[in-house]
Design a protein around this motif. Structure first.
Motif, mmCIF file in Angstrom:
data_model
loop_
_atom_site.group_PDB
_atom_site.id
_atom_site.type_symbol
_atom_site.label_atom_id
_atom_site.label_comp_id
_atom_site.label_asym_id
_atom_site.label_seq_id
_atom_site.Cartn_x
_atom_site.Cartn_y
_atom_site.Cartn_z
ATOM 1 N N PRO A 169 -47.169 33.002 -26.034
ATOM 2 C CA PRO A 169 -47.472 34.376 -26.467
ATOM 3 C C PRO A 169 -46.228 35.230 -26.712
ATOM 4 O O PRO A 169 -46.275 36.181 -27.491
ATOM 5 C CB PRO A 169 -48.298 34.944 -25.313
ATOM 6 N N LEU A 170 -45.116 34.901 -26.057
ATOM 7 C CA LEU A 170 -43.920 35.727 -26.229
ATOM 8 C C LEU A 170 -43.286 35.580 -27.606
ATOM 9 O O LEU A 170 -42.738 36.544 -28.141
ATOM 10 C CB LEU A 170 -42.881 35.395 -25.159
ATOM 11 N N THR A 171 -43.344 34.392 -28.178
ATOM 12 C CA THR A 171 -42.701 34.162 -29.473
ATOM 13 C C THR A 171 -43.258 35.082 -30.557
ATOM 14 O O THR A 171 -42.487 35.782 -31.222
ATOM 15 C CB THR A 171 -42.817 32.686 -29.880
ATOM 16 N N PRO A 172 -44.578 35.143 -30.766
ATOM 17 C CA PRO A 172 -45.055 36.057 -31.814
ATOM 18 C C PRO A 172 -44.826 37.529 -31.474
ATOM 19 O O PRO A 172 -44.533 38.328 -32.362
ATOM 20 C CB PRO A 172 -46.543 35.748 -31.944
ATOM 21 N N ILE A 173 -44.919 37.871 -30.189
ATOM 22 C CA ILE A 173 -44.697 39.266 -29.800
ATOM 23 C C ILE A 173 -43.269 39.686 -30.131
ATOM 24 O O ILE A 173 -43.037 40.750 -30.720
ATOM 25 C CB ILE A 173 -45.003 39.462 -28.299
ATOM 26 N N ILE A 174 -42.312 38.855 -29.777
ATOM 27 C CA ILE A 174 -40.908 39.179 -30.045
ATOM 28 C C ILE A 174 -40.630 39.184 -31.543
ATOM 29 O O ILE A 174 -39.922 40.060 -32.048
ATOM 30 C CB ILE A 174 -39.984 38.195 -29.299
ATOM 31 N N MET A 175 -41.202 38.228 -32.265
ATOM 32 C CA MET A 175 -40.970 38.188 -33.709
ATOM 33 C C MET A 175 -41.580 39.405 -34.403
ATOM 34 O O MET A 175 -40.967 39.983 -35.301
ATOM 35 C CB MET A 175 -41.518 36.892 -34.300
ATOM 36 N N ILE A 176 -42.765 39.812 -33.994
ATOM 37 C CA ILE A 176 -43.384 40.995 -34.597
ATOM 38 C C ILE A 176 -42.590 42.244 -34.239
ATOM 39 O O ILE A 176 -42.381 43.124 -35.077
ATOM 40 C CB ILE A 176 -44.862 41.109 -34.164
ATOM 41 N N HIS A 177 -42.111 42.308 -33.007
ATOM 42 C CA HIS A 177 -41.306 43.459 -32.594
ATOM 43 C C HIS A 177 -40.004 43.543 -33.393
ATOM 44 O O HIS A 177 -39.599 44.621 -33.819
ATOM 45 C CB HIS A 177 -41.003 43.378 -31.097
ATOM 46 N N ASN A 178 -39.343 42.413 -33.589
ATOM 47 C CA ASN A 178 -38.055 42.412 -34.283
ATOM 48 C C ASN A 178 -38.180 42.486 -35.801
ATOM 49 O O ASN A 178 -37.341 43.086 -36.461
ATOM 50 C CB ASN A 178 -37.247 41.168 -33.910
ATOM 51 N N LEU A 179 -39.210 41.865 -36.358
ATOM 52 C CA LEU A 179 -39.304 41.757 -37.813
ATOM 53 C C LEU A 179 -40.318 42.708 -38.439
ATOM 54 O O LEU A 179 -40.243 42.984 -39.631
ATOM 55 C CB LEU A 179 -39.658 40.319 -38.207
ATOM 56 N N GLY A 180 -41.286 43.147 -37.668
ATOM 57 C CA GLY A 180 -42.322 44.009 -38.233
ATOM 58 C C GLY A 180 -43.189 43.240 -39.217
ATOM 59 O O GLY A 180 -43.622 42.125 -38.954
ATOM 60 N N SER A 181 -43.416 43.819 -40.374
ATOM 61 C CA SER A 181 -44.294 43.183 -41.359
ATOM 62 C C SER A 181 -43.634 41.991 -42.049
ATOM 63 O O SER A 181 -44.308 41.231 -42.736
ATOM 64 C CB SER A 181 -44.738 44.203 -42.406
ATOM 65 N N GLU A 182 -42.334 41.812 -41.865
ATOM 66 C CA GLU A 182 -41.650 40.647 -42.445
ATOM 67 C C GLU A 182 -42.164 39.334 -41.860
ATOM 68 O O GLU A 182 -41.977 38.282 -42.457
ATOM 69 C CB GLU A 182 -40.142 40.712 -42.175
ATOM 70 N N ILE A 183 -42.786 39.401 -40.701
ATOM 71 C CA ILE A 183 -43.283 38.193 -40.039
ATOM 72 C C ILE A 183 -44.291 37.461 -40.913
ATOM 73 O O ILE A 183 -44.456 36.256 -40.811
ATOM 74 C CB ILE A 183 -43.896 38.534 -38.657
ATOM 75 N N PHE A 184 -44.952 38.186 -41.803
ATOM 76 C CA PHE A 184 -46.002 37.582 -42.612
ATOM 77 C C PHE A 184 -45.483 36.961 -43.904
ATOM 78 O O PHE A 184 -46.269 36.526 -44.733
ATOM 79 C CB PHE A 184 -47.100 38.611 -42.887
ATOM 80 N N GLN A 185 -44.165 36.903 -44.074
ATOM 81 C CA GLN A 185 -43.600 36.166 -45.198
ATOM 82 C C GLN A 185 -43.671 34.680 -44.883
ATOM 83 O O GLN A 185 -43.632 34.273 -43.725
ATOM 84 C CB GLN A 185 -42.148 36.577 -45.441
ATOM 85 N N ILE A 186 -43.756 33.885 -45.920
ATOM 86 C CA ILE A 186 -43.973 32.441 -45.749
ATOM 87 C C ILE A 186 -42.908 31.793 -44.872
ATOM 88 O O ILE A 186 -43.230 31.034 -43.954
ATOM 89 C CB ILE A 186 -44.027 31.740 -47.128
ATOM 90 N N GLU A 187 -41.628 32.078 -45.119
ATOM 91 C CA GLU A 187 -40.589 31.401 -44.332
ATOM 92 C C GLU A 187 -40.598 31.852 -42.873
ATOM 93 O O GLU A 187 -40.304 31.075 -41.978
ATOM 94 C CB GLU A 187 -39.201 31.586 -44.951
ATOM 95 N N LYS A 188 -40.962 33.099 -42.615
ATOM 96 C CA LYS A 188 -41.006 33.587 -41.233
ATOM 97 C C LYS A 188 -42.223 33.033 -40.499
ATOM 98 O O LYS A 188 -42.135 32.669 -39.334
ATOM 99 C CB LYS A 188 -41.041 35.115 -41.199
ATOM 100 N N ILE A 189 -43.351 32.967 -41.168
ATOM 101 C CA ILE A 189 -44.550 32.438 -40.517
ATOM 102 C C ILE A 189 -44.395 30.940 -40.258
ATOM 103 O O ILE A 189 -44.903 30.420 -39.267
ATOM 104 C CB ILE A 189 -45.828 32.777 -41.324
ATOM 105 N N ALA A 190 -43.654 30.259 -41.119
ATOM 106 C CA ALA A 190 -43.391 28.831 -40.892
ATOM 107 C C ALA A 190 -42.560 28.638 -39.628
ATOM 108 O O ALA A 190 -42.805 27.714 -38.846
ATOM 109 C CB ALA A 190 -42.677 28.228 -42.098
ATOM 110 N N ILE A 191 -41.590 29.510 -39.424
ATOM 111 C CA ILE A 191 -40.778 29.447 -38.206
ATOM 112 C C ILE A 191 -41.659 29.666 -36.981
ATOM 113 O O ILE A 191 -41.562 28.940 -35.990
ATOM 114 C CB ILE A 191 -39.642 30.489 -38.269
#
Length: 125
Positions: free
Chosen positions: A79-101
């Motif tokens: 659960p921490l990985t998506p929380i931290i990624m959303i906190h750091n990236l915001g809406s960028e998380i939903f780009q293909i390369e970020k969601i793949a990561i």
């Protein structure tokens, strides 16, 4: 199959090392920020340390605790990985390369949970 059963801890450690290796590769490709590399390093250190301590040949009294931590640490990472990624990236998380990561890191953590369960079950044998 016999090799996998005998070296389950090494496979667990290998998956732990993949956190950092993938983060460095993606940092070089400019997909991940430096903070992401540091978080990957923390996950790598924790899971590698737990993997080393949970070796079957290790005779200390903390072995059952480390076997449980082999499952618990990846369960915390999931659960921490998506929380931290959303906190750091915001809406960028939903780009293909970020969601793949995100999917790859969640897959690594889920694989480590499964390997941790196998380590616990093997301990009972």
């Amino acid at each position: 199959m016999k090799i996998i059963k005998e070296n389950i801890n090494l496979i667990y450690i290998l998956f732990g090392l993949l956190y950092f290796i993938f983060k460095v590769i993606w940092y070089i490709c400019d997909f991940v920020y430096f903070r992401g590399v540091i978080l990957g390093l923390i996950a790598t250190v924790l899971t590698t340390f737990i993997g080393i301590l949970s070796f079957r040949k290790y005779k200390k009294a903390v072995k059952p605790v480390t076997h449980c931590l082999a499952v618990l640490i990846p369960l915390i990472i999931i659960p921490l990985t998506p929380i931290i990624m959303i906190h750091n990236l915001g809406s960028e998380i939903f780009q293909i390369e970020k969601i793949a990561i995100l999917i790859i890191f969640e897959g690594l953590a889920i694989t480590q949970v499964i390997l941790g369960i196998v380590i616990i079950k093997r301990r009972k044998l």
